[in-house]
Structures are given as C-alpha cells and as structure tokens.
Design a protein around this motif. Structure first.
Motif, PDB file in Angstrom:
ATOM      1  N   GLY A  77     -57.372  -7.592  10.991  1.00  0.00           N
ATOM      2  CA  GLY A  77     -58.270  -7.875  10.017  1.00  0.00           C
ATOM      3  C   GLY A  77     -59.808  -8.093  10.122  1.00  0.00           C
TER       4      GLY A  77
ATOM      5  N   THR B  14     -54.706   0.585   4.714  1.00  0.00           N
ATOM      6  CA  THR B  14     -55.716  -0.209   5.791  1.00  0.00           C
ATOM      7  C   THR B  14     -57.010   0.669   5.656  1.00  0.00           C
ATOM      8  OG1 THR B  14     -54.510   1.027   7.286  1.00  0.00           O
ATOM      9  CG2 THR B  14     -54.073  -1.250   6.905  1.00  0.00           C
ATOM     10  N   HIS B  15     -56.727   2.106   5.183  1.00  0.00           N
ATOM     11  CA  HIS B  15     -57.991   2.822   5.337  1.00  0.00           C
ATOM     12  C   HIS B  15     -58.882   2.479   3.950  1.00  0.00           C
ATOM     13  CE1 HIS B  15     -55.426   4.670   2.122  1.00  0.00           C
ATOM     14  NE2 HIS B  15     -56.490   5.026   1.582  1.00  0.00           N
TER      15      HIS B  15
ATOM     16  N   GLN C 146     -55.475  -8.209   7.372  1.00  0.00           N
ATOM     17  CA  GLN C 146     -55.825  -7.060   6.643  1.00  0.00           C
ATOM     18  C   GLN C 146     -54.843  -6.963   5.386  1.00  0.00           C
ATOM     19  OE1 GLN C 146     -54.147  -4.059   9.343  1.00  0.00           O
ATOM     20  NE2 GLN C 146     -56.432  -3.603  10.013  1.00  0.00           N
TER      21      GLN C 146
ATOM     22  N   LEU D 157     -60.078  -0.721   3.793  1.00  0.00           N
ATOM     23  CA  LEU D 157     -60.676  -1.660   4.515  1.00  0.00           C
ATOM     24  C   LEU D 157     -61.780  -1.093   5.552  1.00  0.00           C
ATOM     25  CD1 LEU D 157     -58.180  -4.420   5.372  1.00  0.00           C
ATOM     26  CD2 LEU D 157     -60.021  -4.602   3.686  1.00  0.00           C
ATOM     27  N   ARG D 158     -61.397   0.317   6.191  1.00  0.00           N
ATOM     28  CA  ARG D 158     -62.000   0.733   7.044  1.00  0.00           C
ATOM     29  C   ARG D 158     -63.389   1.446   6.305  1.00  0.00           C
ATOM     30  NH1 ARG D 158     -57.130   2.646   9.124  1.00  0.00           N
ATOM     31  NH2 ARG D 158     -57.383   4.783   8.020  1.00  0.00           N
TER      32      ARG D 158
ATOM     33  N   THR E 284     -64.541  -6.296  13.011  1.00  0.00           N
ATOM     34  CA  THR E 284     -63.343  -6.134  12.821  1.00  0.00           C
ATOM     35  C   THR E 284     -62.278  -6.454  13.982  1.00  0.00           C
ATOM     36  OG1 THR E 284     -63.938  -4.027  11.561  1.00  0.00           O
ATOM     37  CG2 THR E 284     -61.883  -3.973  12.704  1.00  0.00           C
TER      38      THR E 284
ATOM     39  N   GLU F 231     -50.655  -3.395   0.643  1.00  0.00           N
ATOM     40  CA  GLU F 231     -50.937  -3.892   2.081  1.00  0.00           C
ATOM     41  C   GLU F 231     -51.019  -3.157   3.218  1.00  0.00           C
ATOM     42  OE1 GLU F 231     -49.224  -7.304  -0.749  1.00  0.00           O
ATOM     43  OE2 GLU F 231     -48.959  -5.084  -0.370  1.00  0.00           O
ATOM     44  N   ARG F 232     -50.380  -1.710   2.703  1.00  0.00           N
ATOM     45  CA  ARG F 232     -50.536  -0.723   3.955  1.00  0.00           C
ATOM     46  C   ARG F 232     -51.554   0.378   3.755  1.00  0.00           C
ATOM     47  NH1 ARG F 232     -44.326   1.196   4.491  1.00  0.00           N
ATOM     48  NH2 ARG F 232     -43.216  -0.820   5.078  1.00  0.00           N
TER      49      ARG F 232
ATOM     50  N   LEU G 292     -56.307  -6.834   1.403  1.00  0.00           N
ATOM     51  CA  LEU G 292     -56.021  -5.763   0.566  1.00  0.00           C
ATOM     52  C   LEU G 292     -55.202  -6.445  -0.679  1.00  0.00           C
ATOM     53  CD1 LEU G 292     -54.350  -3.495   3.203  1.00  0.00           C
ATOM     54  CD2 LEU G 292     -56.369  -2.959   1.724  1.00  0.00           C
TER      55      LEU G 292
END
Length: 226
Positions: A220, A189-190, A173, A192-193, A215, A186-187, A177
C-alpha cells in the motif's frame, strides 16, 4: 441537479445512456465529436464527463489532455479498447476511471455516483496537511507548493484524503482502491501506481526519491508529513 456530459459518436448508445441517467435525476448533455465536447465542457461546465476514446475527429486521449489544462471535471472513459496500455495512458493524462465496452448499465451508473462523490468538497472538519515543501487544504481543496498553487484532480484529492486520515501509517492497496474508486476495484493496482506517480510529480521536490508519498511494494501507500 448533477449534470453529465456524454461524449460518444454512437447515437443509440448516447440515447440509452441519456434515458438511464435522466431516469435517475441527472441532467444530461451530449456531444458526438471531440470539438463539440470541448466546447460543451467550457460552456456548460458539467459535473461528470463520460467520454468515448474513439471519436471521429480527435482521439479521446487528446480530449483528456486538453481538458486537464484548465478543468478538474471528473472524466470516466468509456471505450472498446481493452489493452492495459490504453488504460494507463488515459489515467496518466487525468482520466478518473476507465470502463470497457460492453458494460453493464448498473456498473456505469455506480461509477458516475462515485465520481460525483469525489467531486464533492470535503468535510469542513478535515485537517490541513502541512510539510516543509507543500500544504494541502482539504476544506477548500487548495494545494500549494512553495509559492505555487497546484491543480489536483478530484481523484488525486480523494486519494490524498484517504491517506491523510492516517498520517504516517500504511493504508493497504485494497482499502485505497475501495475508498477512492469503489467496490470491485481491489485488483486494479495500476490505478494506484499511476496516481501515486502523478502526485509525486506535483508534490515531491524530487519525485524519483520521494519523502512524503511512500509506496510499500505489494502492500500500500503512506503519506508522511515530515
């Protein structure tokens, strides 16, 4: 010269952004409402759009929806709305980035640079990914599923490119990012979702049971080619 369209109903902010962008050799257009913005995007064809959500005539979310019907131009949302639901909705509709007010000018300029890089065509030596359900040509940025051409945004292409460099292998992840959105993400993550869900809807024969874009929860993503 890279052309940036700034869409905001605050003249002072538009002026500040214009001065800073022009000082860095960007060509700047501006619009103070949604109708003018949509007209400029159609006629001027900017390289990047910086878009406020709180416009006087139409919500910026609706602007994103309308733009994505015909254009892949990178869109950086600039908004005073801090709620995560607003961010997810804007990203889900096709925004490439989301910056909350107040913001640092250096941060915004960095995000504009990242958006421009994502919009730049891939290295001519990049490989084509072919599966039984779709083909991705990273040189021409063409995606085909069956007999149908697919419209992918610059951010979707960048995410797929990062995964296609290591087909079948897990890409973390944090690395995704950092590669797609830049340092400091890097934090988030939403992001990526949201984008993984969008790509599954476009590429997978059954998005609820993916076979290509996999996923690993908390770790990642990996792109399978068979």
């Amino acid at each position: 010269m890279t052309r940036v369209l700034v869409v905001d109903d605050e003249p002072a902010l538009v002026r500040t952004l214009s001065i800073n962008l022009r000082a860095r050799d960007y060509e700047v257009e501006h619009a103070y409402d949604a109708r003018s913005a949509l007209q400029s995007i159609a006629e001027v064809e900017p390289d990047v759009v910086v878009l406020d959500l709180g416009l006087p005539d139409l919500d910026g979310v609706e602007v994103i929806r309308q733009v994505r019907r015909s254009s892949e131009v990178p869109i950086i949302v600039l908004s005073a709305r801090h709620e995560s639901d607003d961010k997810v909705e804007a990203l889900d509709l096709g925004a490439d980035d989301y910056v909350t007010k107040p913001f640092g000018m250096d941060e915004l300029l960095a995000r504009v640079r990242v958006a421009v890089r994502r919009h730049t065509p891939s290295d001519p030596h990049a490989a084509t990914v072919s599966t039984r359900d779709f083909t991705l040509n990273f040189v021409e940025r063409q995606a085909v599923r069956g007999e149908q051409s697919l419209r992918l945004t610059p951010t979707e292409w960048s995410l797929l490119e990062a995964l296609a460099e290591q087909p079948g292998h897990l890409v973390s992840q944090a690395e995704l990012l950092r590669r797609v959105w830049g340092p400091g993400y890097e934090r988030e993550t939403h992001y990526l979702r949201v984008y993984a869900a969008q790509l599954r809807r476009k590429l997978e024969p059954d998005p609820s049971h993916p076979r290509y874009l996999m996923t690993e929860p908390g770790q990642g993503l990996r792109l399978m080619s068979a």
